[in-house]
Design an enzyme around this catalytic site. Structure first.
Site, mmCIF file in Angstrom:
data_model
loop_
_atom_site.group_PDB
_atom_site.id
_atom_site.type_symbol
_atom_site.label_atom_id
_atom_site.label_comp_id
_atom_site.label_asym_id
_atom_site.label_seq_id
_atom_site.Cartn_x
_atom_site.Cartn_y
_atom_site.Cartn_z
ATOM 1 N N SER A 125 0.810 -1.210 0.000
ATOM 2 C CA SER A 125 0.000 0.000 0.000
ATOM 3 C C SER A 125 0.847 1.265 0.000
ATOM 4 O O SER A 125 1.921 1.322 0.598
ATOM 5 C CB SER A 125 -0.889 0.001 1.253
ATOM 6 O OG SER A 125 -1.505 1.260 1.451
ATOM 7 N N GLU A 127 0.162 3.665 1.709
ATOM 8 C CA GLU A 127 0.196 4.117 3.101
ATOM 9 C C GLU A 127 1.531 3.796 3.768
ATOM 10 O O GLU A 127 1.852 4.368 4.809
ATOM 11 C CB GLU A 127 -0.944 3.469 3.892
ATOM 12 C CG GLU A 127 -2.324 3.973 3.535
ATOM 13 C CD GLU A 127 -2.640 5.336 4.140
ATOM 14 O OE1 GLU A 127 -2.025 5.675 5.172
ATOM 15 O OE2 GLU A 127 -3.486 6.055 3.579
ATOM 16 N N TYR A 151 -2.170 0.807 10.247
ATOM 17 C CA TYR A 151 -2.334 0.063 8.996
ATOM 18 C C TYR A 151 -1.068 0.162 8.149
ATOM 19 O O TYR A 151 -0.554 -0.849 7.650
ATOM 20 C CB TYR A 151 -3.532 0.606 8.223
ATOM 21 C CG TYR A 151 -3.687 0.035 6.827
ATOM 22 C CD1 TYR A 151 -4.230 -1.228 6.621
ATOM 23 C CD2 TYR A 151 -3.288 0.771 5.712
ATOM 24 C CE1 TYR A 151 -4.369 -1.747 5.344
ATOM 25 C CE2 TYR A 151 -3.427 0.257 4.429
ATOM 26 C CZ TYR A 151 -3.969 -1.001 4.257
ATOM 27 O OH TYR A 151 -4.091 -1.511 2.983
#
Length: 321
Positions: A125, A127, A151
């Site tokens: 990801s 992120e 996360y």
């Protein structure tokens, strides 16, 4: 006939990926985590349900993963299972970390023990980068990872353990570092589909207010249908590798609202407010990906930012119209 196993098959990406693999002649298997409301669990798979082979298993129950791998003997596995809502990961940091990080480790260990020749795609990801970016404002495979959420932290572990298993055991494991990707199948607690759904409801007189968090946050938004094509393309390569998948164009949440409401002949400023409960404890300000490496193997997106939103608007207008 190639056999593919998809964890998280009933999610946005899993459903599009399952459709794509069926079109390509795969035998498609999927893992479901048991839900007490089974009627809603496979809603995204309704059109292809009869063509799928689904098994109950859990990323935190390695025995169940081993059973599935030994039974199916897949050629490819796409690991899409996760607690994937970043804001909620602050409320459930331990569970998120267990599913995303340890769940990935369980899957890799199961593959190693059952058949090291299975090709593994890991859903990494954007992120993972957090607020880290290169001098030109982009994030790419070489950009340092400094996540700003539980996360993101868990995804960094999963990314690194995949690289470690690839190098340690000569396994085919590739990371697709996907930036934000949306569609009508996106959960409505994610900002994009939340905006589109409420804008359409406001247009039909069914709502009058939309509360959001940081309107100035910018994201690189693509379409999930494009990005699952990238997943398959990544596993088609002769050698495993890591690839950023992004559009290279960022838009703010404010711009997303402006375009969506404008398409409905509305001014978002009349309806959109800010509620601090939607802000993250540590904000991720800016994401913009460089997909040069992915494009070098032939990837090109078919959707634009605008056509993606248009499709989402059409979906909700059919629901409420």
């Amino acid at each position: 006939m190639k056999r593919a196993l998809i964890t998280g098959i009933n999610g946005q990406d899993g459903s599009y990926l399952a459709e794509l693999l069926l079109e390509r002649g795969y035998e498609v298997h999927g893992i479901l985590k048991r839900n007490s409301v089974a009627e809603n669990q496979t809603a995204r798979l309704d059109d292809i349900f009869k063509d799928l082979k689904l098994e109950y298993a859990d990323m935190l129950d390695m025995a169940s993963l081993m059973r599935v791998f030994q039974t199916i003997k897949p050629h490819e596995v796409y690991n899409l299972a996760a607690q994937s809502h970043v804001r909620i990961s602050f409320d459930q940091p331990i569970y998120t970390t267990q599913v995303v990080a340890l769940g990935t480790l369980n899957l890799l260990e199961a593959v190693k023990l059952v058949d090291k020749n299975i090709k593994v795609y890991q859903a990494s990801s954007s992120e993972m980068f957090g607020n880290s970016m290169d001098d030109d404002g982009f994030q790419r495979e070489s950009t340092p990872m400094k996540p700003t959420s539980p996360y993101g932290c868990a995804k960094v572990y999963a990314y690194n353990i995949c690289c470690n298993y690839r190098n340690s055991y000569d396994m085919y494991i590739s990371n697709g570092i996907l930036f934000n990707h949306e569609s009508p199948r996106r959960g409505t607690n994610f900002v994009t589909n939340k905006v589109v759904k409420e804008a359409v409801k406001i247009n039909f007189g069914l709502s009058d207010k939309l509360m959001l968090g940081n309107l100035n946050a910018t994201r690189d938004w693509g379409h999930a249908k494009d990005y699952v094509r990238a997943m398959v393309m990544i596993l088609e390569q002769d050698n495993p590798d890591d690839f950023v998948c992004a559009t290279g164009i960022s838009h703010s949440v404010k711009e997303f609202c402006d375009y969506t409401f404008s398409k409905l002949d509305l001014n978002y400023k009349d309806y959109v407010g800010v509620d601090e409960k939607y802000w993250r404890p540590e904000e991720l300000v800016h994401l913009k990906g460089d997909s040069t490496r992915l494009k070098s193997i032939g990837f090109e997106a078919e959707y634009t930012f605008e056509t993606m939103i248009d499709e989402m608007i059409d979906y909700w207008r059919q629901i409420y119209g």
